[in-house]
Design an enzyme around this catalytic site. Structure first.
Site, PDB file in Angstrom:
ATOM      1  N   CYS A 127      48.472  42.568  44.853  1.00 28.43           N
ATOM      2  CA  CYS A 127      49.133  43.879  44.832  1.00 28.43           C
ATOM      3  C   CYS A 127      49.970  44.126  46.078  1.00 28.43           C
ATOM      4  CB  CYS A 127      48.093  44.985  44.666  1.00 28.43           C
ATOM      5  SG  CYS A 127      46.684  44.852  45.794  1.00 28.43           S
ATOM      6  N   HIS A 234      48.813  51.953  47.607  1.00 32.40           N
ATOM      7  CA  HIS A 234      48.882  51.172  48.837  1.00 32.40           C
ATOM      8  C   HIS A 234      50.137  51.543  49.614  1.00 32.40           C
ATOM      9  CE1 HIS A 234      45.520  48.996  47.465  1.00 32.40           C
ATOM     10  NE2 HIS A 234      46.037  47.801  47.274  1.00 32.40           N
TER      11      HIS A 234
END
Length: 329
Positions: A127, A234
Protein backbone atom coordinates in the site's frame (compact mmCIF):
# COMPACT_ATOMS: atom_id res chain seq x y z
CA UNK A 1 -17.51 -13.25 -16.45
CA UNK A 2 -16.70 -15.48 -13.47
CA UNK A 3 -14.89 -13.65 -10.67
CA UNK A 4 -13.94 -14.61 -7.12
CA UNK A 5 -12.50 -12.90 -4.07
CA UNK A 6 -10.38 -14.85 -1.59
CA UNK A 7 -10.32 -13.33 1.88
CA UNK A 8 -13.61 -11.57 1.22
CA UNK A 9 -14.48 -11.00 4.90
CA UNK A 10 -11.24 -9.18 5.78
CA UNK A 11 -10.68 -5.42 5.79
CA UNK A 12 -9.21 -5.32 2.28
CA UNK A 13 -11.49 -8.11 1.03
CA UNK A 14 -14.62 -6.17 1.93
CA UNK A 15 -13.24 -3.16 0.09
CA UNK A 16 -12.52 -5.37 -2.92
CA UNK A 17 -16.17 -6.42 -2.93
CA UNK A 18 -17.28 -2.78 -2.73
CA UNK A 19 -14.88 -1.48 -5.39
CA UNK A 20 -15.74 -4.34 -7.73
CA UNK A 21 -19.45 -3.79 -7.13
CA UNK A 22 -19.12 -0.15 -8.20
CA UNK A 23 -16.93 -0.91 -11.21
CA UNK A 24 -18.12 -1.28 -14.79
CA UNK A 25 -16.89 -4.87 -15.03
CA UNK A 26 -19.69 -7.13 -16.24
CA UNK A 27 -19.89 -10.11 -13.91
CA UNK A 28 -22.25 -13.02 -14.37
CA UNK A 29 -20.98 -15.07 -11.41
CA UNK A 30 -19.35 -13.83 -8.21
CA UNK A 31 -17.87 -16.21 -5.61
CA UNK A 32 -16.59 -15.18 -2.20
CA UNK A 33 -14.12 -17.28 -0.19
CA UNK A 34 -12.72 -17.14 3.32
CA UNK A 35 -11.37 -19.37 6.06
CA UNK A 36 -13.56 -22.02 7.64
CA UNK A 37 -14.10 -19.71 10.61
CA UNK A 38 -15.48 -16.92 8.41
CA UNK A 39 -17.35 -19.04 5.90
CA UNK A 40 -21.11 -19.09 6.05
CA UNK A 41 -21.45 -15.33 6.27
CA UNK A 42 -23.69 -13.60 3.75
CA UNK A 43 -22.45 -10.55 1.86
CA UNK A 44 -24.26 -8.39 -0.66
CA UNK A 45 -23.08 -7.77 -4.21
CA UNK A 46 -25.09 -5.75 -6.74
CA UNK A 47 -28.36 -6.49 -5.03
CA UNK A 48 -27.65 -10.19 -4.52
CA UNK A 49 -26.93 -12.05 -1.32
CA UNK A 50 -23.76 -14.11 -1.70
CA UNK A 51 -22.80 -16.89 0.70
CA UNK A 52 -19.14 -16.85 1.72
CA UNK A 53 -17.63 -20.25 0.97
CA UNK A 54 -14.76 -22.05 2.66
CA UNK A 55 -11.57 -21.81 0.63
CA UNK A 56 -10.56 -25.23 -0.73
CA UNK A 57 -8.15 -26.51 -3.38
CA UNK A 58 -11.05 -27.98 -5.35
CA UNK A 59 -12.74 -24.57 -5.56
CA UNK A 60 -9.51 -23.08 -6.95
CA UNK A 61 -9.36 -25.82 -9.60
CA UNK A 62 -12.74 -24.83 -11.05
CA UNK A 63 -11.29 -22.07 -13.20
CA UNK A 64 -12.28 -18.41 -12.99
CA UNK A 65 -11.70 -15.47 -15.27
CA UNK A 66 -10.21 -13.61 -12.30
CA UNK A 67 -9.54 -14.30 -8.64
CA UNK A 68 -8.59 -11.46 -6.30
CA UNK A 69 -6.62 -12.66 -3.27
CA UNK A 70 -6.31 -10.80 0.04
CA UNK A 71 -5.85 -13.50 2.64
CA UNK A 72 -2.16 -13.29 3.54
CA UNK A 73 1.05 -14.71 2.11
CA UNK A 74 0.67 -18.27 3.41
CA UNK A 75 -2.79 -18.66 1.87
CA UNK A 76 -1.63 -17.12 -1.41
CA UNK A 77 1.39 -19.40 -1.65
CA UNK A 78 -0.82 -22.46 -1.16
CA UNK A 79 -3.87 -21.61 -3.26
CA UNK A 80 -2.86 -19.03 -5.91
CA UNK A 81 -0.68 -21.46 -7.92
CA UNK A 82 -3.56 -23.98 -7.97
CA UNK A 83 -5.89 -21.35 -9.43
CA UNK A 84 -3.30 -20.14 -11.93
CA UNK A 85 -2.70 -23.73 -13.08
CA UNK A 86 -6.44 -23.97 -13.78
CA UNK A 87 -6.18 -21.00 -16.14
CA UNK A 88 -7.30 -18.24 -13.78
CA UNK A 89 -5.69 -14.81 -13.72
CA UNK A 90 -4.85 -14.33 -10.04
CA UNK A 91 -4.36 -10.82 -8.64
CA UNK A 92 -2.64 -11.26 -5.29
CA UNK A 93 -2.52 -8.56 -2.62
CA UNK A 94 0.03 -10.30 -0.38
CA UNK A 95 3.82 -10.03 -0.47
CA UNK A 96 4.16 -13.68 -1.57
CA UNK A 97 4.99 -13.09 -5.23
CA UNK A 98 5.97 -9.43 -5.49
CA UNK A 99 9.69 -9.96 -5.93
CA UNK A 100 9.48 -13.11 -8.06
CA UNK A 101 11.23 -11.95 -11.27
CA UNK A 102 8.81 -13.56 -13.74
CA UNK A 103 5.67 -12.28 -11.95
CA UNK A 104 4.64 -8.72 -12.81
CA UNK A 105 4.27 -6.24 -9.94
CA UNK A 106 1.70 -3.85 -11.31
CA UNK A 107 0.40 -0.35 -10.74
CA UNK A 108 -1.71 -0.07 -13.92
CA UNK A 109 -1.18 3.66 -14.40
CA UNK A 110 2.59 3.07 -14.49
CA UNK A 111 3.35 -0.37 -15.91
CA UNK A 112 -0.01 -1.80 -16.96
CA UNK A 113 1.50 -2.74 -20.33
CA UNK A 114 3.01 -5.79 -18.59
CA UNK A 115 -0.48 -7.33 -18.54
CA UNK A 116 -0.68 -7.61 -22.32
CA UNK A 117 -0.92 -11.30 -23.29
CA UNK A 118 -0.18 -12.28 -19.69
CA UNK A 119 -1.79 -15.22 -17.87
CA UNK A 120 -1.06 -16.35 -14.34
CA UNK A 121 -0.36 -14.57 -11.07
CA UNK A 122 -0.11 -10.77 -10.91
CA UNK A 123 1.26 -9.18 -7.75
CA UNK A 124 -0.42 -6.16 -6.18
CA UNK A 125 2.22 -3.92 -4.52
CA UNK A 126 2.42 -2.81 -0.91
CA UNK A 127 0.00 0.00 0.00
CA UNK A 128 2.72 2.51 0.88
CA UNK A 129 4.63 1.78 -2.29
CA UNK A 130 1.55 2.26 -4.49
CA UNK A 131 0.75 5.74 -3.26
CA UNK A 132 4.38 6.86 -3.35
CA UNK A 133 5.10 5.74 -6.90
CA UNK A 134 1.80 7.13 -8.20
CA UNK A 135 2.69 10.53 -6.76
CA UNK A 136 6.19 10.45 -8.26
CA UNK A 137 6.14 8.48 -11.50
CA UNK A 138 5.58 11.41 -13.85
CA UNK A 139 8.52 13.22 -12.24
CA UNK A 140 10.60 10.11 -12.81
CA UNK A 141 9.55 9.98 -16.45
CA UNK A 142 10.50 13.63 -17.00
CA UNK A 143 13.46 14.23 -14.68
CA UNK A 144 14.63 10.75 -13.57
CA UNK A 145 14.42 10.19 -9.86
CA UNK A 146 17.73 9.49 -8.18
CA UNK A 147 16.96 9.43 -4.44
CA UNK A 148 13.73 9.19 -2.43
CA UNK A 149 13.64 9.87 1.32
CA UNK A 150 10.22 8.93 2.71
CA UNK A 151 8.65 8.78 6.15
CA UNK A 152 5.27 7.08 6.30
CA UNK A 153 2.41 7.68 8.72
CA UNK A 154 0.43 4.47 8.33
CA UNK A 155 -3.08 3.82 9.62
CA UNK A 156 -3.88 0.94 11.95
CA UNK A 157 -6.24 -0.57 9.35
CA UNK A 158 -3.17 -1.54 7.34
CA UNK A 159 -2.67 -4.33 9.87
CA UNK A 160 -6.22 -5.68 9.52
CA UNK A 161 -9.32 -5.97 11.67
CA UNK A 162 -7.47 -7.27 14.74
CA UNK A 163 -5.40 -4.10 14.70
CA UNK A 164 -8.49 -1.91 14.43
CA UNK A 165 -10.09 -3.72 17.37
CA UNK A 166 -6.93 -3.34 19.46
CA UNK A 167 -6.82 0.39 18.66
CA UNK A 168 -10.48 0.89 19.55
CA UNK A 169 -10.07 -1.05 22.82
CA UNK A 170 -7.12 1.16 23.76
CA UNK A 171 -9.16 4.28 22.99
CA UNK A 172 -11.73 2.90 25.43
CA UNK A 173 -9.11 2.56 28.16
CA UNK A 174 -7.30 -0.76 27.63
CA UNK A 175 -3.51 -0.77 27.88
CA UNK A 176 -3.12 -4.23 26.37
CA UNK A 177 -1.41 -4.71 23.00
CA UNK A 178 -0.46 -7.72 20.91
CA UNK A 179 -0.81 -6.71 17.26
CA UNK A 180 1.64 -3.81 17.52
CA UNK A 181 4.99 -3.54 19.28
CA UNK A 182 3.62 -0.86 21.63
CA UNK A 183 0.29 0.76 22.46
CA UNK A 184 -0.87 2.58 19.31
CA UNK A 185 -3.60 4.79 20.80
CA UNK A 186 -2.19 8.28 21.55
CA UNK A 187 1.18 7.08 20.28
CA UNK A 188 3.34 6.51 17.20
CA UNK A 189 5.42 3.40 16.55
CA UNK A 190 8.44 3.62 14.20
CA UNK A 191 8.39 -0.09 13.45
CA UNK A 192 6.28 -2.01 10.93
CA UNK A 193 7.31 -5.62 10.49
CA UNK A 194 10.39 -7.42 11.74
CA UNK A 195 13.89 -5.99 11.26
CA UNK A 196 16.34 -7.47 8.77
CA UNK A 197 19.77 -5.82 8.49
CA UNK A 198 18.53 -2.77 10.45
CA UNK A 199 15.63 -2.23 8.02
CA UNK A 200 12.05 -3.32 8.65
CA UNK A 201 10.06 -5.57 6.34
CA UNK A 202 7.81 -2.67 5.38
CA UNK A 203 10.83 -0.54 4.51
CA UNK A 204 12.37 -3.29 2.40
CA UNK A 205 9.10 -3.53 0.50
CA UNK A 206 9.22 0.15 -0.37
CA UNK A 207 12.86 -0.11 -1.44
CA UNK A 208 12.60 -3.20 -3.62
CA UNK A 209 9.09 -2.74 -5.01
CA UNK A 210 9.78 0.83 -6.13
CA UNK A 211 12.75 -0.30 -8.19
CA UNK A 212 10.72 -3.09 -9.80
CA UNK A 213 7.66 -0.96 -10.60
CA UNK A 214 9.68 1.93 -12.03
CA UNK A 215 12.01 -0.56 -13.76
CA UNK A 216 15.00 1.33 -12.41
CA UNK A 217 17.79 -0.04 -10.26
CA UNK A 218 19.32 3.42 -10.01
CA UNK A 219 16.56 4.83 -7.78
CA UNK A 220 17.71 4.75 -4.16
CA UNK A 221 14.90 4.68 -1.58
CA UNK A 222 15.46 5.56 2.09
CA UNK A 223 12.23 4.86 4.03
CA UNK A 224 11.18 5.09 7.66
CA UNK A 225 7.81 3.43 8.13
CA UNK A 226 5.72 4.51 11.11
CA UNK A 227 2.37 3.36 12.50
CA UNK A 228 0.14 6.19 13.73
CA UNK A 229 -3.20 6.33 15.60
CA UNK A 230 -5.30 6.90 12.48
CA UNK A 231 -8.03 4.40 11.54
CA UNK A 232 -7.92 4.66 7.73
CA UNK A 233 -5.58 6.52 5.40
CA UNK A 234 -1.81 6.42 4.98
CA UNK A 235 0.26 9.59 4.74
CA UNK A 236 3.78 10.06 3.43
CA UNK A 237 6.31 12.85 3.71
CA UNK A 238 8.60 12.56 0.70
CA UNK A 239 11.81 14.34 -0.21
CA UNK A 240 13.10 13.32 -3.63
CA UNK A 241 16.09 14.21 -5.78
CA UNK A 242 16.32 14.08 -9.56
CA UNK A 243 19.23 13.62 -11.93
CA UNK A 244 18.02 16.32 -14.31
CA UNK A 245 17.16 19.86 -13.12
CA UNK A 246 13.51 20.73 -12.59
CA UNK A 247 12.57 23.80 -14.61
CA UNK A 248 10.35 25.47 -11.98
CA UNK A 249 7.88 24.83 -9.19
CA UNK A 250 5.05 25.39 -11.67
CA UNK A 251 6.49 22.75 -13.96
CA UNK A 252 6.89 20.36 -11.01
CA UNK A 253 3.22 20.84 -10.07
CA UNK A 254 2.11 20.33 -13.68
CA UNK A 255 4.24 17.20 -13.95
CA UNK A 256 2.83 15.62 -10.78
CA UNK A 257 -0.71 16.66 -11.79
CA UNK A 258 -0.35 14.87 -15.11
CA UNK A 259 -0.23 11.53 -13.29
CA UNK A 260 -3.30 9.36 -13.77
CA UNK A 261 -5.52 9.18 -10.67
CA UNK A 262 -3.41 11.85 -8.94
CA UNK A 263 -4.99 15.02 -7.50
CA UNK A 264 -2.83 18.02 -6.54
CA UNK A 265 -4.07 20.49 -3.90
CA UNK A 266 -3.00 24.01 -2.98
CA UNK A 267 -4.23 23.49 0.59
CA UNK A 268 -3.17 20.61 2.84
CA UNK A 269 -4.99 17.27 2.67
CA UNK A 270 -5.31 14.87 5.61
CA UNK A 271 -6.24 11.16 5.84
CA UNK A 272 -9.73 11.72 7.24
CA UNK A 273 -10.64 13.66 4.10
CA UNK A 274 -9.77 10.85 1.66
CA UNK A 275 -11.54 7.85 3.22
CA UNK A 276 -13.49 5.86 0.59
CA UNK A 277 -11.65 7.82 -2.12
CA UNK A 278 -9.86 6.24 -5.08
CA UNK A 279 -7.23 8.88 -5.77
CA UNK A 280 -3.75 9.81 -4.62
CA UNK A 281 -3.78 13.28 -3.05
CA UNK A 282 -0.66 15.45 -3.14
CA UNK A 283 -0.13 18.72 -1.27
CA UNK A 284 2.68 20.78 0.27
CA UNK A 285 4.72 20.69 -2.94
CA UNK A 286 8.06 22.42 -2.35
CA UNK A 287 11.01 22.92 -4.69
CA UNK A 288 14.10 23.25 -2.49
CA UNK A 289 16.53 23.51 -5.38
CA UNK A 290 16.64 22.48 -9.04
CA UNK A 291 17.15 18.82 -8.09
CA UNK A 292 15.31 18.50 -4.77
CA UNK A 293 11.61 18.69 -3.98
CA UNK A 294 9.20 17.71 -1.22
CA UNK A 295 5.57 16.53 -1.19
CA UNK A 296 2.92 15.35 1.26
CA UNK A 297 0.88 12.39 -0.05
CA UNK A 298 -2.27 10.82 1.41
CA UNK A 299 -4.53 7.98 0.24
CA UNK A 300 -7.07 5.48 1.55
CA UNK A 301 -4.82 2.48 2.20
CA UNK A 302 -7.64 -0.07 1.97
CA UNK A 303 -8.77 1.19 -1.43
CA UNK A 304 -6.02 2.85 -3.47
CA UNK A 305 -3.37 0.95 -1.53
CA UNK A 306 -5.01 -2.43 -2.04
CA UNK A 307 -8.56 -3.05 -3.32
CA UNK A 308 -8.80 -0.31 -5.94
CA UNK A 309 -5.40 -1.12 -7.41
CA UNK A 310 -6.34 -4.81 -7.61
CA UNK A 311 -9.58 -4.04 -9.47
CA UNK A 312 -7.73 -1.62 -11.75
CA UNK A 313 -5.30 -4.41 -12.59
CA UNK A 314 -8.24 -6.58 -13.57
CA UNK A 315 -9.80 -3.78 -15.64
CA UNK A 316 -6.49 -3.13 -17.40
CA UNK A 317 -6.05 -6.82 -18.15
CA UNK A 318 -9.56 -6.97 -19.62
CA UNK A 319 -8.81 -3.87 -21.71
CA UNK A 320 -5.53 -5.23 -23.10
CA UNK A 321 -6.62 -8.81 -23.72
CA UNK A 322 -9.57 -10.55 -25.29
CA UNK A 323 -10.92 -12.59 -22.42
CA UNK A 324 -12.52 -15.96 -23.09
CA UNK A 325 -14.99 -16.03 -20.20
CA UNK A 326 -15.48 -19.23 -18.23
CA UNK A 327 -19.05 -18.50 -17.16
CA UNK A 328 -20.72 -19.17 -20.47
CA UNK A 329 -21.73 -15.54 -20.70
Amino acid sequence: MKVGIVGATGAVGRNMVEVLENSKVEISEIRLFASERSSGQVMKFRGMEVLVERLTPDAMKEGFDYLLFSAGSDVSKEFAPIAAEAGTVVIDNSSAFRMVPEIPLVVPEINGHLLKNYQGIVANPNCSTIQMVLALYRVHDRYQLHEIFVSTYQAVSGAGYKAIREYEEQLAGSNRYSVFARQIAHNVIPLIGSIVDDITQEEWKMINETKKILNSRSVNVYPTTVRVPVRIGHSESIIARTLFPIMSKEDLIDTISSGEDVVVHEDIVTPIEVEKDDYIHVSRIRLFDAHTFGVWVVADNLRVGAATNAVRIMEKHIELNKISVKSGE
